[in-house]
Enzyme design. Structure first.
Site, mmCIF file in Angstrom:
data_model
loop_
_atom_site.group_PDB
_atom_site.id
_atom_site.type_symbol
_atom_site.label_atom_id
_atom_site.label_comp_id
_atom_site.label_asym_id
_atom_site.label_seq_id
_atom_site.Cartn_x
_atom_site.Cartn_y
_atom_site.Cartn_z
ATOM 1 N N ASP A 329 0.840 -1.184 0.000
ATOM 2 C CA ASP A 329 0.000 0.000 0.000
ATOM 3 C C ASP A 329 0.889 1.253 0.000
ATOM 4 O O ASP A 329 1.898 1.291 0.708
ATOM 5 C CB ASP A 329 -0.868 -0.036 1.258
ATOM 6 C CG ASP A 329 -1.933 1.029 1.268
ATOM 7 O OD1 ASP A 329 -2.820 0.959 0.403
ATOM 8 O OD2 ASP A 329 -1.885 1.920 2.139
ATOM 9 N N GLU A 358 1.500 0.178 -4.937
ATOM 10 C CA GLU A 358 1.009 1.446 -5.454
ATOM 11 C C GLU A 358 2.186 2.412 -5.560
ATOM 12 O O GLU A 358 2.791 2.757 -4.541
ATOM 13 C CB GLU A 358 -0.022 2.056 -4.492
ATOM 14 C CG GLU A 358 -1.295 1.258 -4.344
ATOM 15 C CD GLU A 358 -2.270 1.911 -3.372
ATOM 16 O OE1 GLU A 358 -3.450 2.040 -3.729
ATOM 17 O OE2 GLU A 358 -1.868 2.294 -2.263
#
Ligand code: CA
Length: 653
Positions: A329, A358
């Protein structure tokens, strides 16, 4: 806050050895790193909460600021915390940041013999045989969403829990659900939203009124208790999660863990701060916490003992739980050196373990951008995958502008990203290089998607940006988007339920207008189960859409043409052709299957009307039409394509 000189601390006290608890027969070792502490004490408890301390024992200072104690008796199943003392006076009690088991709500660590947590058959359970990232088809899933509704076909007791994954024979009427659904769809990996111990669900209340995605980390080495049948007994959640992993492995499905090493839910009150204030987070020059996560703090991955912590943690999950991959993340909060080190460590365990994340942050980082895991730095870490937001938004329209439309909605500006996206978003000699469109060093670096847990589901997005189109037209748009994601070069990623038009319904608040924006949830991280729970009756309603997704996955698995790992393979096998219209992206993929040359021809028609597409030389049959069917009639020269569709043809002569 007092600013530490973390470089000096790392140079003077950096430690490479084991931290945490080591359990031997009849005795146990505890080690924690706290170089500036003036004392550390181990507190043993009978339980994970409450007033039941057994004793407090001082640790002894050893090399590199490590504190150590050996307990010469059996303490299996006991709970513990540390009290850190600073400046010979200030004492603060906290859970061990290395605790790998804990009691209810993660307040105290637990001493667990992991060999006793293995379900029967665990030793034989192995990771799925994913030879290269592009062989994977990833399905993103929240543990609770999966089975919480009665129409999941899962017994009440298991709904919303890890144990739901171990229930087979799951059906709603004659529609497969849960485990049977995953098997039928044919995905290779499930990516679970956070399953480490997070803060926002009170584990002592076993009810469906609480919900959270889990991006609010508490204890990184521990499992979340609310997904277990008994959060008080530290053994239970471990065994139940291992049963989940084993069941999926036995069905050929790998398990990817969503890790959130960019921030912790608590800041001043976190175990990091209580253990060693000022070391684990990045601070601004004024001593305030920097906030690249957008959640109040950012973890200082570049500090030696933070880097080690993150590496140790990923290695623990990969080995103890035999996980098949990790999704990071807000990965751009982490520094590239740490990310590369994790990849190297995973390679030593099993190079098939997937790693991607990400390539962005949620705020301004306190470390300079070129050191961080941003998407635009992709060439510095080609072995680590990145979510492809460029392709995503080109397909469906801007994520952050609900009304904007993409290629499937006749936005033809997107075409220059669509052709690159289909070719794996890496350099290709037929396409001028483009920084965003060609960010991937290899196709294995791009995670292709058009829907994830964040933002609107694709179907909800279409209900806004294509609200004046008929349902039939929106279904065609949805299917076209799915086909592009699954048939593009790269790693396809599907959000659970995307394959049957998942929606996140929302009840507008009092006084809110009722319109297309307010009746769907754009950010459902803590929305009720009525919004987030998968409604399996929708699969029955939209079974044709499901069957189409299933056919796409089967086609991807059938032909190596769709799964190149390296850009030189894409260059060699893929040729863009002139189909007669610049907005119709079309290309051949020529490769050898079973010693036979096989030519596939893909064409994308974004128009709302039938369009003629010109074939390259030869005769073609339809390998996959807009309904996922094949048709053996041989076509020459070209054919009329259905509106808003992706067609796959195969050369037969
Ligand atoms: Ca928790």
């Amino acid at each position: 806050m007092r600013l530490l000189n973390c470089n000096d601390i790392d140079n003077q006290y950096g430690y490479d050895g084991h931290l945490g608890v080591v359990h031997y027969e009849g005795h146990t070792h505890f080690r924690t790193w706290a170089p500036l502490a003036t004392g550390v004490y181990l507190n043993l408890y009978l339980d994970g909460e409450g007033n039941n301390k057994i004793e407090t024992i001082p640790l002894e200072r050893r090399e590199n600021g490590v504190w150590f104690v050996e307990i010469m008796r059996e303490i299996d199943g006991d709970f513990y915390t540390y009290t850190y003392e600073y400046d010979n006076c200030r004492q603060i009690e906290t859970i061990d940041i290395y605790a790998n088991a804990c009691g209810v709500n993660g307040k105290r660590g637990a001493v667990v013999k992991f060999e006793r947590t293995n379900p029967e058959g665990w030793e034989q359970s192995t990771r799925v045989d994913c030879q290269k990232p592009t062989d994977a088809v990833v399905y993103e899933l929240h543990v609770k969403d999966f089975s919480v509704n009665p129409n999941s076909g899962v017994p009440k007791y298991d709904r919303g829990k890890f144990s739901a994954f171990s229930v087979d024979g799951t059906y709603f009427e004659d529609i497969s659900t849960c485990l049977e659904h995953l098997k039928e769809l044919g995905v290779t990996h499930v990516q679970l939203l956070p399953i480490y111990d997070y803060c926002t669900v009170d584990e002592s209340k076993n009810d469906d009124s609480q919900y959270n995605w889990g991006y609010d980390p508490a204890n990184y080495f521990c499992l979340e208790g609310s997904y277990s049948s008994n959060p008080y007994n530290p053994y239970v959640r471990i065994r139940e999660f291992k049963e989940l992993v084993m069941t999926l492995h036995n069905n050929g499905i790998g398990v990817i863990m969503d890790v959130v090493f960019n921030h912790t839910k608590e800041t001043e009150q976190s175990a990091f701060e209580k253990s060693f204030s000022g070391y684990y987070y990045r601070l601004n020059p004024d001593g305030n916490f920097s906030n690249a996560s957008g959640c109040g703090n950012e973890i200082a991955s570049e500090h030696k003992m933070v880097r080690k912590y993150i590496c140790d943690c990923v290695k623990f999950w990969a080995t103890e739980y035999k996980l098949d991959g990790f999704r990071f993340d807000l990965m751009a909060v982490l520094d590239i050196e740490t990310l590369k080190l994790i990849r190297q460590e995973l390679d030593k365990i099993d190079p098939r373990i997937l790693m991607y994340g990400e390539g962005w942050t949620g705020g301004m980082p306190a470390l300079s951008g070129e050191k961080l895991g941003f998407k635009h730095n992709s060439y510095n870490f080609p072995e680590i995958g990145l979510f492809n937001d460029t392709f995503r938004d080109s397909i469906k329209g801007g994520t952050f502008d609900s009304y904007s439309r993409g290629y499937i909605g006749q936005n033809f500006h997107a075409v220059n990203y669509i052709n690159r996206g289909m070719a794996g978003s890496c350099e290709h000699s037929q396409l001028p290089n483009n920084k965003d469109g060609c960010f991937a060093f290899n196709p294995s670096q791009t995670i292709n998607y058009c829907e994830a847990h964040d933002n609107h589901t694709l179907w909800d997005k279409l209900s806004i940006c294509a609200k004046n189109e008929s349902e039939q037209e929106r279904i065609a748009m949805d299917k076209m988007a799915g086909a592009m994601v699954i048939l593009a070069q790269g790693v396809p990623f599907i959000h659970a339920g995307q394959d049957f038009l998942r929606s996140k319904p929302r009840i507008p608040k009092e006084g809110e207008p009722i319109n297309e924006l307010t009746i769907v949830d754009e950010n459902s991280y803590n929305a009720p189960v009525s919004t987030n729970g998968i409604d399996w009756s929708k699969k029955e309603k939209y079974i044709d859409v499901f069957n189409y997704y299933k056919a796409l996955i089967a086609l991807r698995k059938k032909y190596p043409h769709f799964r190149y790992a390296y850009r030189d393979e894409v260059e060699k096998h893929i040729r863009f052709t002139n189909g007669g219209d610049n907005n119709i992206v079309c290309y051949t993929i020529i490769d050898t299957v079973d010693e036979q040359e096989t030519t596939l021809f893909l064409a994308l028609n974004p128009y709302k009307e039938e369009k003629y597409v010109r074939f390259p030389e030869g005769g073609y049959m339809t390998e996959l039409d807009e309904n996922g069917q094949e048709n053996s009639s041989v076509l020459y020269g070209g054919t009329n394509m259905p509106p808003v569709s992706v067609m796959v043809y195969r050369r037969v002569n």
